[in-house]
Design a protein around this motif. Structure first.
Motif, PDB file in Angstrom:
ATOM      1  N   GLN A 154      34.365  50.074  45.767  1.00 53.20           N
ATOM      2  CA  GLN A 154      34.943  49.009  46.704  1.00 53.20           C
ATOM      3  C   GLN A 154      35.959  48.029  46.065  1.00 53.20           C
ATOM      4  O   GLN A 154      35.832  46.889  46.391  1.00 53.20           O
ATOM      5  CB  GLN A 154      33.885  48.370  47.469  1.00 53.20           C
ATOM      6  CG  GLN A 154      32.776  49.366  48.091  1.00 53.20           C
ATOM      7  CD  GLN A 154      33.393  50.058  49.236  1.00 53.20           C
ATOM      8  OE1 GLN A 154      34.165  49.548  50.003  1.00 53.20           O
ATOM      9  NE2 GLN A 154      33.222  51.355  49.098  1.00 53.20           N
ATOM     10  N   TYR A 155      37.124  48.602  45.580  1.00 53.14           N
ATOM     11  CA  TYR A 155      37.834  47.469  44.938  1.00 53.14           C
ATOM     12  C   TYR A 155      38.860  46.741  45.948  1.00 53.14           C
ATOM     13  O   TYR A 155      38.618  45.340  45.817  1.00 53.14           O
ATOM     14  CB  TYR A 155      39.037  48.347  44.093  1.00 53.14           C
ATOM     15  CG  TYR A 155      40.086  47.307  43.371  1.00 53.14           C
ATOM     16  CD1 TYR A 155      39.809  46.368  42.540  1.00 53.14           C
ATOM     17  CD2 TYR A 155      41.293  47.468  44.331  1.00 53.14           C
ATOM     18  CE1 TYR A 155      40.911  45.525  42.058  1.00 53.14           C
ATOM     19  CE2 TYR A 155      42.424  46.553  43.667  1.00 53.14           C
ATOM     20  CZ  TYR A 155      42.043  45.715  42.566  1.00 53.14           C
ATOM     21  OH  TYR A 155      43.201  44.631  42.100  1.00 53.14           O
ATOM     22  N   THR A 156      38.965  47.127  46.913  1.00 50.33           N
ATOM     23  CA  THR A 156      39.801  46.513  48.008  1.00 50.33           C
ATOM     24  C   THR A 156      38.890  45.286  48.742  1.00 50.33           C
ATOM     25  O   THR A 156      39.410  44.332  49.034  1.00 50.33           O
ATOM     26  CB  THR A 156      40.266  47.548  49.060  1.00 50.33           C
ATOM     27  OG1 THR A 156      41.004  48.410  48.544  1.00 50.33           O
ATOM     28  CG2 THR A 156      41.014  46.688  50.285  1.00 50.33           C
ATOM     29  N   ALA A 157      37.764  45.729  48.926  1.00 53.53           N
ATOM     30  CA  ALA A 157      36.550  45.037  49.597  1.00 53.53           C
ATOM     31  C   ALA A 157      36.423  43.868  48.574  1.00 53.53           C
ATOM     32  O   ALA A 157      36.355  42.652  48.868  1.00 53.53           O
ATOM     33  CB  ALA A 157      35.370  45.795  50.057  1.00 53.53           C
ATOM     34  N   MET A 158      36.079  43.970  47.284  1.00 56.91           N
ATOM     35  CA  MET A 158      36.239  43.001  46.030  1.00 56.91           C
ATOM     36  C   MET A 158      37.288  41.905  46.290  1.00 56.91           C
ATOM     37  O   MET A 158      36.911  41.168  46.063  1.00 56.91           O
ATOM     38  CB  MET A 158      35.859  43.611  44.731  1.00 56.91           C
ATOM     39  CG  MET A 158      35.398  42.921  43.688  1.00 56.91           C
ATOM     40  SD  MET A 158      36.800  41.677  42.801  1.00 56.91           S
ATOM     41  CE  MET A 158      37.866  42.885  42.449  1.00 56.91           C
ATOM     42  N   VAL A 159      38.509  42.474  46.341  1.00 55.37           N
ATOM     43  CA  VAL A 159      39.623  41.566  46.484  1.00 55.37           C
ATOM     44  C   VAL A 159      39.628  40.705  47.373  1.00 55.37           C
ATOM     45  O   VAL A 159      39.868  39.472  47.497  1.00 55.37           O
ATOM     46  CB  VAL A 159      40.864  42.624  46.189  1.00 55.37           C
ATOM     47  CG1 VAL A 159      42.062  41.205  46.388  1.00 55.37           C
ATOM     48  CG2 VAL A 159      40.949  43.091  44.813  1.00 55.37           C
ATOM     49  N   LEU A 160      39.293  41.217  48.781  1.00 56.96           N
ATOM     50  CA  LEU A 160      39.248  40.469  49.944  1.00 56.96           C
ATOM     51  C   LEU A 160      37.999  39.311  49.950  1.00 56.96           C
ATOM     52  O   LEU A 160      38.382  38.287  50.244  1.00 56.96           O
ATOM     53  CB  LEU A 160      38.933  41.257  51.210  1.00 56.96           C
ATOM     54  CG  LEU A 160      40.194  42.493  51.478  1.00 56.96           C
ATOM     55  CD1 LEU A 160      39.789  43.213  52.624  1.00 56.96           C
ATOM     56  CD2 LEU A 160      41.586  41.452  51.771  1.00 56.96           C
ATOM     57  N   VAL A 161      37.143  39.775  49.543  1.00 51.95           N
ATOM     58  CA  VAL A 161      35.679  38.775  49.260  1.00 51.95           C
ATOM     59  C   VAL A 161      36.468  37.726  48.135  1.00 51.95           C
ATOM     60  O   VAL A 161      36.146  36.469  48.432  1.00 51.95           O
ATOM     61  CB  VAL A 161      34.652  39.478  48.735  1.00 51.95           C
ATOM     62  CG1 VAL A 161      33.652  38.558  48.335  1.00 51.95           C
ATOM     63  CG2 VAL A 161      34.011  40.436  49.632  1.00 51.95           C
ATOM     64  N   MET A 162      37.139  38.129  47.056  1.00 56.70           N
ATOM     65  CA  MET A 162      37.502  36.964  46.074  1.00 56.70           C
ATOM     66  C   MET A 162      38.434  36.126  46.985  1.00 56.70           C
ATOM     67  O   MET A 162      38.707  34.939  46.577  1.00 56.70           O
ATOM     68  CB  MET A 162      38.268  37.820  45.069  1.00 56.70           C
ATOM     69  CG  MET A 162      38.652  36.877  44.121  1.00 56.70           C
ATOM     70  SD  MET A 162      38.838  37.886  42.314  1.00 56.70           S
ATOM     71  CE  MET A 162      39.960  39.183  43.154  1.00 56.70           C
ATOM     72  N   VAL A 163      39.694  36.619  47.744  1.00 56.13           N
ATOM     73  CA  VAL A 163      40.458  35.788  48.366  1.00 56.13           C
ATOM     74  C   VAL A 163      39.848  34.824  49.275  1.00 56.13           C
ATOM     75  O   VAL A 163      40.027  33.578  49.461  1.00 56.13           O
ATOM     76  CB  VAL A 163      41.455  36.691  49.384  1.00 56.13           C
ATOM     77  CG1 VAL A 163      42.282  35.961  50.097  1.00 56.13           C
ATOM     78  CG2 VAL A 163      42.152  37.455  48.287  1.00 56.13           C
ATOM     79  N   VAL A 164      38.776  35.198  50.134  1.00 60.45           N
ATOM     80  CA  VAL A 164      38.227  34.283  51.009  1.00 60.45           C
ATOM     81  C   VAL A 164      37.331  33.245  50.160  1.00 60.45           C
ATOM     82  O   VAL A 164      37.656  32.072  50.593  1.00 60.45           O
ATOM     83  CB  VAL A 164      37.218  35.160  51.946  1.00 60.45           C
ATOM     84  CG1 VAL A 164      36.224  34.368  52.664  1.00 60.45           C
ATOM     85  CG2 VAL A 164      37.856  36.090  52.875  1.00 60.45           C
ATOM     86  N   LEU A 165      36.724  33.632  49.164  1.00 61.29           N
ATOM     87  CA  LEU A 165      36.025  32.717  48.373  1.00 61.29           C
ATOM     88  C   LEU A 165      36.848  31.458  47.642  1.00 61.29           C
ATOM     89  O   LEU A 165      36.449  30.470  47.751  1.00 61.29           O
ATOM     90  CB  LEU A 165      34.948  33.381  47.347  1.00 61.29           C
ATOM     91  CG  LEU A 165      33.991  34.222  47.560  1.00 61.29           C
ATOM     92  CD1 LEU A 165      33.204  34.700  46.713  1.00 61.29           C
ATOM     93  CD2 LEU A 165      32.828  33.058  48.325  1.00 61.29           C
TER      94      LEU A 165
END
Length: 417
Positions: free
Chosen positions: A375-386
């Motif tokens: 889930q690389y894309t999901a990981m990046v999006l979570v990182m962006v939000v945080l």
């Protein structure tokens, strides 16, 4: 650069800054040496245990440091810390010479380092306002950040270069010397770096210099300080995710392998250093929380470049994230100095930095399973939000707070601003 030279001409600040820089470079070199000794002696399992011993005790150390940092002379605490950690580091080459060195010795050394690490991290920013004029405070803060970033670049490189020249154990002896040099530098300062001379008026019986209650109350009731604490702790969770994402990208998605990993880490470190330099050159903002909120949104948005895992875009994303991140760190620290009562300054800085450093492994825990499940894309999006989302807290709730809003207010009333 004239502004930086002006601050470095202040003798006591220069002594403290140079001594801390030398010690931090030694720390970077010693981590390379200890990790190399662990992986070559005990394999990946030993390296994992070493990493836990090196980083986990910081939470306990932060709680203990808060009990003493406002109760005793900061000079004596710095000298004691340098003496103890220098002696502990020196024990490794001495045990190696005697043929008695075992892996558990290395783990113990790493644990002592992690336990005491928060002392200088809490003390140095606490005493900066006592060493430099208020008009140069932002530059002095930026110089502290520059020293940390420079050591992050130079320390590992020096350690890696010294291992084949003098041997891995003696690199730790070099780090021990850097600790002793820092202790001598602190003793050579004219400033006494004494403990605070008073307690917080109206704080009640919990205002003792070793108590956490007034610090927690202050952070909870001062809206600006609460927003800074939440925003930066969350931001560091995202940075912990990035630390895990970098080696994963270098191994799984990007060309170049270990060389690419070195480039990723180096580019981020250089971006953060550039941001620190920039932060020391720009004038303080009248409404710094507005600046901080915008910068955090930009830093978080920069991580969107990591989507798709294209080499050039990943590097651009780290630059777009790293530069504003360093600027907002310096800006927020200036706000913390202005709003924190002097009697609470040591404990407040220590607690906030402990929370922020403790957030890094939380990010690793979040990123690992996401990457492991593809889930690389999901990981990046979570990182962006945080990383970027908490910037909205600054813009929505405290964007109009001025830097000296708390100057004439007692603890607990600043949240009305």
């Amino acid at each position: 650069m004239k502004t930086y030279l002006t601050v470095l001409r202040i003798a006591d600040y220069r002594i403290l800054w140079v001594g801390a820089l030398v010690s931090l470079i030694g720390d970077g070199a010693s981590w390379i040496a200890m990790s190399w000794l662990a992986v070559t002696t005990g394999g990946a399992g030993s390296l994992t245990i070493l990493g836990l011993c090196y980083s986990s005790p910081i939470v306990v150390g932060g709680l203990l440091a808060g009990k003493i940092i406002d109760r005793f002379s900061r000079r004596k605490l710095l000298v004691a810390d340098c003496t103890v950690r220098g002696a502990v580091m020196l024990s490794v080459p001495l045990l190696a010479l005697s043929g008695l060195l075992s892996m558990w010795h290395l783990y113990a050394v790493a644990a002592v380092y992690g336990l005491l690490k928060i002392l200088p991290i809490g003390i140095i920013p606490t005493v900066i306002p006592d060493l430099v004029p208020k008009r140069h405070l932002s530059t002095a803060i930026a110089l502290e950040s520059i020293a940390t970033n420079a050591a992050g670049l130079l320390g590992p490189a020096i350690g890696g270069a010294l291992i084949p020249l003098i041997g891995v154990n003696w690199v730790l002896a070099v780090d021990a010397v850097s600790y002793f040099a820092f202790a001598l530098a602190v003793l050579g300062m004219k400033a006494r770096l004494d403990k605070p001379g008073h307690t917080v008026a109206g704080a009640g019986s919990g205002a003792g210099r070793g108590a956490w209650a007034p610090v927690v109350t202050f952070l909870r009731t001062d809206r600006v300080m609460l927003v800074i604490t939440v925003a930066f702790t969350t931001f560091n969770v995202a940075m912990g995710m990035l630390i895990v994402a970098q080696p994963w990208l270098a191994h799984e998605r990007l060309p170049g392998g270990a060389t690419m990993l070195g480039i990723l880490v180096g580019v981020l470190a250089c971006a953060e250093m550039a941001g620190s330099v920039l932060a020391g050159l720009i004038p303080p903002a009248v409404r710094p929380m507005l600046r901080i909120g915008v910068l955090q949104l930009v830093a978080g948005a920069g991580l969107l470049f990591l989507l798709g895992a294209h080499p050039a875009l990943v590097l651009v994303g780290q630059v777009v994230c790293g530069i504003p991140a360093a600027v907002l760190v310096v800006s927020s620290q200036a706000v913390r100095y202005e709003r924190t009562p002097e009697a609470l300054r040591g404990r407040t800085m220590t607690l906030m930095r402990t929370l922020m450093l403790s957030a890094l492994p939380v990010g690793s825990v979040i990123a690992g399973p996401l990457l492991g499940s593809g889930q690389y894309t999901a990981m990046v999006l979570v990182m962006v939000v945080l990383a970027g989302g908490p910037g909205l807290l600054s813009l929505l709730f405290v964007r109009n707070a001025v830097v000296n809003a708390r100057t004439s207010e007692p603890v607990g009333t600043a949240s009305s601003r």
